[in-house]
Design a protein around this motif. Structure first.
Motif, PDB file in Angstrom:
ATOM      1  N   UNK A 134       0.858  -1.179   0.000  1.00 47.20           N
ATOM      2  CA  UNK A 134       0.000   0.000   0.000  1.00 47.20           C
ATOM      3  C   UNK A 134       0.893   1.227   0.000  1.00 47.20           C
ATOM      4  N   UNK A 135       0.498   2.224  -0.762  1.00 44.62           N
ATOM      5  CA  UNK A 135       1.257   3.476  -0.788  1.00 44.62           C
ATOM      6  C   UNK A 135       0.287   4.633  -0.622  1.00 44.62           C
ATOM      7  N   UNK A 136       0.607   5.528   0.278  1.00 46.23           N
ATOM      8  CA  UNK A 136      -0.123   6.784   0.350  1.00 46.23           C
ATOM      9  C   UNK A 136       0.884   7.893   0.058  1.00 46.23           C
ATOM     10  N   UNK A 137       0.550   9.114   0.279  1.00 47.27           N
ATOM     11  CA  UNK A 137       1.442  10.218  -0.071  1.00 47.27           C
ATOM     12  C   UNK A 137       2.760  10.203   0.689  1.00 47.27           C
ATOM     13  N   UNK A 138       2.822   9.495   1.795  1.00 49.52           N
ATOM     14  CA  UNK A 138       4.000   9.575   2.645  1.00 49.52           C
ATOM     15  C   UNK A 138       4.850   8.310   2.698  1.00 49.52           C
ATOM     16  N   UNK A 139       4.253   7.147   2.518  1.00 48.28           N
ATOM     17  CA  UNK A 139       5.023   5.931   2.769  1.00 48.28           C
ATOM     18  C   UNK A 139       4.527   4.734   1.973  1.00 48.28           C
ATOM     19  N   UNK A 140       5.411   3.774   1.818  1.00 48.77           N
ATOM     20  CA  UNK A 140       5.075   2.477   1.246  1.00 48.77           C
ATOM     21  C   UNK A 140       5.008   1.490   2.405  1.00 48.77           C
ATOM     22  N   UNK A 141       3.973   0.678   2.419  1.00 46.72           N
ATOM     23  CA  UNK A 141       3.784  -0.301   3.486  1.00 46.72           C
ATOM     24  C   UNK A 141       3.617  -1.677   2.850  1.00 46.72           C
ATOM     25  N   UNK A 142       4.436  -2.621   3.279  1.00 51.76           N
ATOM     26  CA  UNK A 142       4.272  -4.007   2.852  1.00 51.76           C
ATOM     27  C   UNK A 142       3.318  -4.639   3.860  1.00 51.76           C
ATOM     28  N   UNK A 143       2.075  -4.806   3.447  1.00 53.30           N
ATOM     29  CA  UNK A 143       1.040  -5.322   4.344  1.00 53.30           C
ATOM     30  C   UNK A 143       1.121  -6.832   4.511  1.00 53.30           C
ATOM     31  N   UNK A 144       1.400  -7.519   3.432  1.00 49.62           N
ATOM     32  CA  UNK A 144       1.392  -8.972   3.449  1.00 49.62           C
ATOM     33  C   UNK A 144       2.581  -9.490   2.652  1.00 49.62           C
ATOM     34  N   UNK A 145       3.297 -10.410   3.218  1.00 49.22           N
ATOM     35  CA  UNK A 145       4.343 -11.147   2.524  1.00 49.22           C
ATOM     36  C   UNK A 145       4.056 -12.608   2.817  1.00 49.22           C
ATOM     37  N   UNK A 146       3.620 -13.350   1.811  1.00 44.66           N
ATOM     38  CA  UNK A 146       3.139 -14.707   2.036  1.00 44.66           C
ATOM     39  C   UNK A 146       3.953 -15.709   1.221  1.00 44.66           C
ATOM     40  N   UNK A 147       4.419 -16.728   1.904  1.00 43.23           N
ATOM     41  CA  UNK A 147       5.071 -17.878   1.288  1.00 43.23           C
ATOM     42  C   UNK A 147       4.386 -19.115   1.867  1.00 43.23           C
ATOM     43  N   UNK A 148       3.859 -20.009   1.017  1.00 38.35           N
ATOM     44  CA  UNK A 148       3.217 -21.221   1.551  1.00 38.35           C
ATOM     45  C   UNK A 148       4.191 -22.014   2.424  1.00 38.35           C
ATOM     46  N   UNK A 149       3.684 -22.647   3.455  1.00 33.02           N
ATOM     47  CA  UNK A 149       4.546 -23.373   4.389  1.00 33.02           C
ATOM     48  C   UNK A 149       5.397 -24.436   3.687  1.00 33.02           C
ATOM     49  N   UNK A 150       4.873 -25.029   2.645  1.00 38.21           N
ATOM     50  CA  UNK A 150       5.623 -26.062   1.917  1.00 38.21           C
ATOM     51  C   UNK A 150       6.792 -25.482   1.126  1.00 38.21           C
ATOM     52  N   UNK A 151       6.799 -24.146   0.947  1.00 35.43           N
ATOM     53  CA  UNK A 151       7.839 -23.492   0.154  1.00 35.43           C
ATOM     54  C   UNK A 151       8.830 -22.712   1.016  1.00 35.43           C
ATOM     55  N   UNK A 152       8.668 -22.745   2.320  1.00 38.24           N
ATOM     56  CA  UNK A 152       9.511 -21.949   3.216  1.00 38.24           C
ATOM     57  C   UNK A 152      10.885 -22.584   3.415  1.00 38.24           C
ATOM     58  N   UNK A 153      11.791 -21.788   3.976  1.00 33.41           N
ATOM     59  CA  UNK A 153      13.171 -22.209   4.270  1.00 33.41           C
ATOM     60  C   UNK A 153      13.972 -22.459   2.997  1.00 33.41           C
ATOM     61  N   UNK A 154      13.609 -21.767   1.903  1.00 33.01           N
ATOM     62  CA  UNK A 154      14.320 -21.921   0.641  1.00 33.01           C
ATOM     63  C   UNK A 154      14.842 -20.575   0.130  1.00 33.01           C
ATOM     64  N   UNK A 155      14.638 -19.528   0.908  1.00 32.21           N
ATOM     65  CA  UNK A 155      15.102 -18.203   0.489  1.00 32.21           C
ATOM     66  C   UNK A 155      14.128 -17.462  -0.404  1.00 32.21           C
ATOM     67  N   UNK A 156      12.951 -18.023  -0.613  1.00 30.43           N
ATOM     68  CA  UNK A 156      11.962 -17.407  -1.495  1.00 30.43           C
ATOM     69  C   UNK A 156      11.448 -16.098  -0.914  1.00 30.43           C
ATOM     70  N   UNK A 157      11.169 -16.087   0.386  1.00 31.67           N
ATOM     71  CA  UNK A 157      10.679 -14.868   1.038  1.00 31.67           C
ATOM     72  C   UNK A 157      11.703 -13.748   0.967  1.00 31.67           C
ATOM     73  N   UNK A 158      12.953 -14.087   1.195  1.00 31.48           N
ATOM     74  CA  UNK A 158      14.025 -13.089   1.106  1.00 31.48           C
ATOM     75  C   UNK A 158      14.127 -12.538  -0.307  1.00 31.48           C
ATOM     76  N   UNK A 159      14.079 -13.425  -1.285  1.00 31.02           N
ATOM     77  CA  UNK A 159      14.136 -13.016  -2.687  1.00 31.02           C
ATOM     78  C   UNK A 159      12.951 -12.118  -3.049  1.00 31.02           C
TER      79      UNK A 159
END
Length: 66
Positions: A21-46
């Motif tokens: 979400x972006x308003x006039x002042x800031x960018x906000x990352x509201x949701x960062x989702x990686x399925x549990x089966x795909x975690x611990x692979x660096x996907x979220x970091x990427x």
């Protein structure tokens, strides 16, 4: 002006999504989702690095992750 972006990543090594979400002042990352089966692979970091690059290209100087 408020801007809402939804970014979805699908690659051979995994899946993920992010909502920004972006308003006039800031960018906000509201949701960062990686399925549990795909975690611990660096996907979220990427994904987070890709989202940061997009935000900076849009003119943002910083962002928040909630």
């Amino acid at each position: 002006m408020e801007l809402n972006l939804f970014i979805e990543v699908a690659e051979s090594n995994g899946k993920g999504s992010c909502e920004i979400t972006h308003n006039d002042e800031e960018y906000i990352i509201n949701t960062l989702y990686i399925p549990s089966s795909e975690r611990k692979q660096g996907i979220g970091t990427e994904l987070l690095h890709s989202v940061e690059d997009i935000i900076f290209k849009l003119g943002g100087e910083y962002c928040y992750l909630y």
